[in-house]
Design a protein around this motif. Structure first.
Motif, PDB file in Angstrom:
ATOM      1  N   ASN A  57       0.812  -1.222   0.000  1.00 31.85           N
ATOM      2  CA  ASN A  57       0.000   0.000   0.000  1.00 31.85           C
ATOM      3  C   ASN A  57       0.842   1.267   0.000  1.00 31.85           C
ATOM      4  O   ASN A  57       0.308   2.366  -0.110  1.00 31.85           O
ATOM      5  N   GLY A  58       2.168   1.131   0.146  1.00 34.13           N
ATOM      6  CA  GLY A  58       3.054   2.291   0.070  1.00 34.13           C
ATOM      7  C   GLY A  58       3.087   3.153   1.312  1.00 34.13           C
ATOM      8  O   GLY A  58       3.703   4.225   1.298  1.00 34.13           O
ATOM      9  N   ASN A  59       2.482   2.696   2.409  1.00 37.01           N
ATOM     10  CA  ASN A  59       2.398   3.540   3.608  1.00 37.01           C
ATOM     11  C   ASN A  59       3.697   3.604   4.416  1.00 37.01           C
ATOM     12  O   ASN A  59       3.881   4.524   5.213  1.00 37.01           O
ATOM     13  N   THR A  60       4.596   2.641   4.221  1.00 32.23           N
ATOM     14  CA  THR A  60       5.813   2.607   5.042  1.00 32.23           C
ATOM     15  C   THR A  60       7.102   2.725   4.238  1.00 32.23           C
ATOM     16  O   THR A  60       8.187   2.696   4.797  1.00 32.23           O
ATOM     17  N   ILE A  61       6.999   2.868   2.932  1.00 35.83           N
ATOM     18  CA  ILE A  61       8.188   2.985   2.084  1.00 35.83           C
ATOM     19  C   ILE A  61       8.397   4.449   1.713  1.00 35.83           C
ATOM     20  O   ILE A  61       7.481   5.102   1.196  1.00 35.83           O
ATOM     21  N   LEU A  62       9.585   4.965   1.973  1.00 39.04           N
ATOM     22  CA  LEU A  62       9.887   6.354   1.629  1.00 39.04           C
ATOM     23  C   LEU A  62      10.036   6.479   0.122  1.00 39.04           C
ATOM     24  O   LEU A  62      10.798   5.734  -0.502  1.00 39.04           O
ATOM     25  N   PHE A  63       9.334   7.427  -0.450  1.00 37.23           N
ATOM     26  CA  PHE A  63       9.322   7.579  -1.905  1.00 37.23           C
ATOM     27  C   PHE A  63      10.710   7.892  -2.452  1.00 37.23           C
ATOM     28  O   PHE A  63      11.147   7.304  -3.444  1.00 37.23           O
ATOM     29  N   TRP A  64      11.434   8.799  -1.803  1.00 37.63           N
ATOM     30  CA  TRP A  64      12.715   9.286  -2.328  1.00 37.63           C
ATOM     31  C   TRP A  64      13.931   8.537  -1.760  1.00 37.63           C
ATOM     32  O   TRP A  64      14.926   8.367  -2.463  1.00 37.63           O
ATOM     33  N   ASP A  65      13.855   8.102  -0.531  1.00 36.21           N
ATOM     34  CA  ASP A  65      15.061   7.650   0.168  1.00 36.21           C
ATOM     35  C   ASP A  65      15.185   6.137   0.340  1.00 36.21           C
ATOM     36  O   ASP A  65      16.092   5.677   1.031  1.00 36.21           O
ATOM     37  N   GLU A  66      14.296   5.366  -0.248  1.00 38.46           N
ATOM     38  CA  GLU A  66      14.425   3.914  -0.198  1.00 38.46           C
ATOM     39  C   GLU A  66      14.348   3.335  -1.600  1.00 38.46           C
ATOM     40  O   GLU A  66      13.732   3.920  -2.497  1.00 38.46           O
ATOM     41  N   ALA A  90       8.420  11.888   2.558  1.00 37.03           N
ATOM     42  CA  ALA A  90       7.139  11.463   1.989  1.00 37.03           C
ATOM     43  C   ALA A  90       7.190   9.983   1.614  1.00 37.03           C
ATOM     44  O   ALA A  90       8.199   9.480   1.125  1.00 37.03           O
ATOM     45  N   THR A  91       6.083   9.295   1.843  1.00 33.23           N
ATOM     46  CA  THR A  91       5.997   7.878   1.489  1.00 33.23           C
ATOM     47  C   THR A  91       5.506   7.727   0.054  1.00 33.23           C
ATOM     48  O   THR A  91       5.075   8.701  -0.591  1.00 33.23           O
ATOM     49  N   VAL A  92       5.554   6.492  -0.435  1.00 31.33           N
ATOM     50  CA  VAL A  92       5.046   6.225  -1.776  1.00 31.33           C
ATOM     51  C   VAL A  92       3.555   6.549  -1.841  1.00 31.33           C
ATOM     52  O   VAL A  92       3.067   7.114  -2.827  1.00 31.33           O
ATOM     53  N   VAL A 131       3.146   1.656 -11.740  1.00 36.25           N
ATOM     54  CA  VAL A 131       3.072   1.286 -10.328  1.00 36.25           C
ATOM     55  C   VAL A 131       1.617   1.270  -9.869  1.00 36.25           C
ATOM     56  O   VAL A 131       0.866   2.225 -10.110  1.00 36.25           O
ATOM     57  N   THR A 132       1.228   0.203  -9.218  1.00 37.28           N
ATOM     58  CA  THR A 132      -0.127   0.090  -8.686  1.00 37.28           C
ATOM     59  C   THR A 132      -0.051  -0.283  -7.212  1.00 37.28           C
ATOM     60  O   THR A 132       0.580  -1.290  -6.849  1.00 37.28           O
ATOM     61  N   LEU A 133      -0.673   0.501  -6.375  1.00 39.99           N
ATOM     62  CA  LEU A 133      -0.707   0.203  -4.944  1.00 39.99           C
ATOM     63  C   LEU A 133      -1.804  -0.818  -4.664  1.00 39.99           C
ATOM     64  O   LEU A 133      -2.811  -0.886  -5.373  1.00 39.99           O
ATOM     65  N   THR A 134      -1.598  -1.616  -3.626  1.00 44.70           N
ATOM     66  CA  THR A 134      -2.560  -2.652  -3.259  1.00 44.70           C
ATOM     67  C   THR A 134      -3.056  -2.403  -1.832  1.00 44.70           C
ATOM     68  O   THR A 134      -2.640  -1.446  -1.174  1.00 44.70           O
ATOM     69  N   ASP A 135      -3.915  -3.274  -1.368  1.00 49.37           N
ATOM     70  CA  ASP A 135      -4.427  -3.176   0.004  1.00 49.37           C
ATOM     71  C   ASP A 135      -3.505  -3.863   1.018  1.00 49.37           C
ATOM     72  O   ASP A 135      -3.710  -3.738   2.226  1.00 49.37           O
ATOM     73  N   GLN A 136      -2.513  -4.581   0.533  1.00 47.23           N
ATOM     74  CA  GLN A 136      -1.600  -5.287   1.423  1.00 47.23           C
ATOM     75  C   GLN A 136      -0.526  -4.351   1.969  1.00 47.23           C
ATOM     76  O   GLN A 136      -0.176  -3.346   1.342  1.00 47.23           O
ATOM     77  N   SER A 137      -0.019  -4.694   3.135  1.00 49.81           N
ATOM     78  CA  SER A 137       1.046  -3.896   3.747  1.00 49.81           C
ATOM     79  C   SER A 137       2.348  -4.076   2.981  1.00 49.81           C
ATOM     80  O   SER A 137       2.577  -5.097   2.332  1.00 49.81           O
ATOM     81  N   ASP A 138       3.207  -3.071   3.049  1.00 50.62           N
ATOM     82  CA  ASP A 138       4.543  -3.185   2.476  1.00 50.62           C
ATOM     83  C   ASP A 138       5.316  -4.278   3.224  1.00 50.62           C
ATOM     84  O   ASP A 138       5.062  -4.539   4.404  1.00 50.62           O
ATOM     85  N   SER A 139       6.276  -4.887   2.549  1.00 48.66           N
ATOM     86  CA  SER A 139       7.046  -5.961   3.178  1.00 48.66           C
ATOM     87  C   SER A 139       8.470  -5.952   2.649  1.00 48.66           C
ATOM     88  O   SER A 139       8.826  -5.165   1.777  1.00 48.66           O
ATOM     89  N   TRP A 140       9.286  -6.870   3.198  1.00 48.13           N
ATOM     90  CA  TRP A 140      10.671  -7.026   2.749  1.00 48.13           C
ATOM     91  C   TRP A 140      10.779  -8.241   1.846  1.00 48.13           C
ATOM     92  O   TRP A 140      10.101  -9.249   2.036  1.00 48.13           O
ATOM     93  N   LYS A 141      11.670  -8.171   0.867  1.00 51.21           N
ATOM     94  CA  LYS A 141      11.937  -9.279  -0.040  1.00 51.21           C
ATOM     95  C   LYS A 141      13.405  -9.675   0.070  1.00 51.21           C
ATOM     96  O   LYS A 141      14.290  -8.824   0.060  1.00 51.21           O
ATOM     97  N   PHE A 142      13.659 -10.979   0.201  1.00 55.36           N
ATOM     98  CA  PHE A 142      15.028 -11.501   0.275  1.00 55.36           C
ATOM     99  C   PHE A 142      15.483 -11.839  -1.144  1.00 55.36           C
ATOM    100  O   PHE A 142      15.012 -12.784  -1.754  1.00 55.36           O
TER     101      PHE A 142
END
Length: 349
Positions: A57-66, A90-92, A131-142
């Motif tokens: 959903n882009g709520n926890t990822i920084l748009f510019w700095d991540e 600002a977040t995504v 880019v399409t935002l979803t209803d799921q929370s942001d997560s980490w990928k290994f």
């Protein structure tokens, strides 16, 4: 610094190992994470940069700095726009809004962009247009595993592959039920390169008369030389292969010595027995290496192989539960025939 240390340790695409552990009071879990990350990086596994943000959903990822779109932070790629941003945290979700299933940018500048910054807006809009935002929370990928999920098992396999060669991926180092605990532990120490080889002792400042291999006295004693390329070890290995009716093939790395059981891939019992024999070979070679160093005694390869046959029979037969016990003569003449004809249950031992 704040109580949420993880907010400082996870930067961009992974673990920030440049972060000073001195800033964290006491012995916290985050100190240990930083330490473990550096140790993994030292093996060549690139652990610290192996994680990336997976957009939800882009709520926890920084748009510019991540790093979330492309391979670089957008603040680095579009530096002029970043300098014009009114909220660099600002977040995504702040900068991309879904309207009727369509993504729309939502900029907030300190002043209207002009000049080359206008070209950057066109490039950025084109980059994020899909880019399409979803209803799921942001997560980490290994990123080191195709599933994107981190497990200790996966990281162990990666490190083993780097240390031992391509055969390490075939099987994890696990206890062999046909050998005593001391042999299992020794095999693990060999894989981890944690035995007192002369080169390693010399690196630690221990004064030695020589760093040559005590078995052959012709080359520097390293762990790869002792168990892979030493002429005396090679003679012993060829005699063992002949005893097991196996083709004499070249050995190139520790993975071939300790892990690779491809001769018996269709027979689990055969693989376990063959692996047990190889571990016992290494164990007894190291025993005779120490006897040469400490007592100045030396035995021929044929004598050492005879000891390997006797000791392997003793250990393996005691740990094998079957209606008909292993016959010594059969084991001595051709143990691989026992593997083919036997149908027994492996004991815990």
């Amino acid at each position: 610094m704040g109580k949420n240390y993880h907010e400082y340790l996870w930067v961009g695409g992974g673990l920030d190992t440049n972060f000073s552990c001195m800033n964290i009071p006491g012995r916290t879990i985050w100190k240990e994470i930083i330490k473990a990350g550096k140790m993994a990086d030292d093996t060549g596994a690139s652990f610290s940069s192996s994680f990336s943000k997976k957009l939800g959903n882009g709520n926890t990822i920084l748009f510019w700095d991540e790093i979330w779109c492309g391979s670089e932070r957008l603040g680095d790629t579009f530096h002029r726009l970043y300098m014009l941003e009114s909220n660099k945290d600002a977040t995504v979700a702040d900068r991309i809004i879904n309207v009727n299933s369509t993504s729309t940018s939502n900029w907030c500048w300190v002043r209207p962009p002009r000049g080359r910054a206008l070209n950057e807006i066109l490039e950025l809009n084109n980059l994020i247009s899909s880019v399409t935002l979803t209803d799921q929370s942001d997560s980490w990928k290994f990123n080191l595993d195709s599933t994107g999920i981190y497990t200790t098992k996966t990281l162990s396999q990666i490190i083993n592959n780097l240390k031992l060669g391509i055969h390490a991926s075939a099987i994890l180092i696990q206890r062999n039920k046909f050998t005593p605990q001391k042999v299992n532990f020794f095999a693990w120490r060999v894989i981890q390169r944690k035995i007192p080889i002369r080169v390693e002792l010399d690196k630690r400042g221990i004064d030695l008369d020589t760093i040559l291999c005590p078995l052959c006295d012709t080359d520097t004693e390293t762990i790869d030389h002792t168990f892979v390329t030493c002429p005396k070890t090679s003679q012993i290995r060829e005699l063992i292969l002949t005893w097991w009716s196996q083709a004499i093939t070249s050995i190139t790395n520790l993975g071939d010595v300790i892990i690779n059981n491809q001769s018996f891939t269709s027979n689990n019992i055969g693989s376990s027995l063959w692996q047990a024999t190889k571990w016992i070979v290494c164990y007894i070679i190291w025993k005779h290496r120490n006897l040469k160093v400490l007592l100045k005694k030396e035995w021929s390869p044929a004598t050492i192989v005879s000891e390997i046959q006797t000791q392997s029979y003793s250990w393996i037969s005691k740990r094998s539960k079957k209606k008909k016990p292993i016959e010594w003569q059969q084991w001595l003449i051709n143990p691989s025939s026992y593997v083919v004809t036997s149908s027994h249950r492996v004991g815990v031992g």
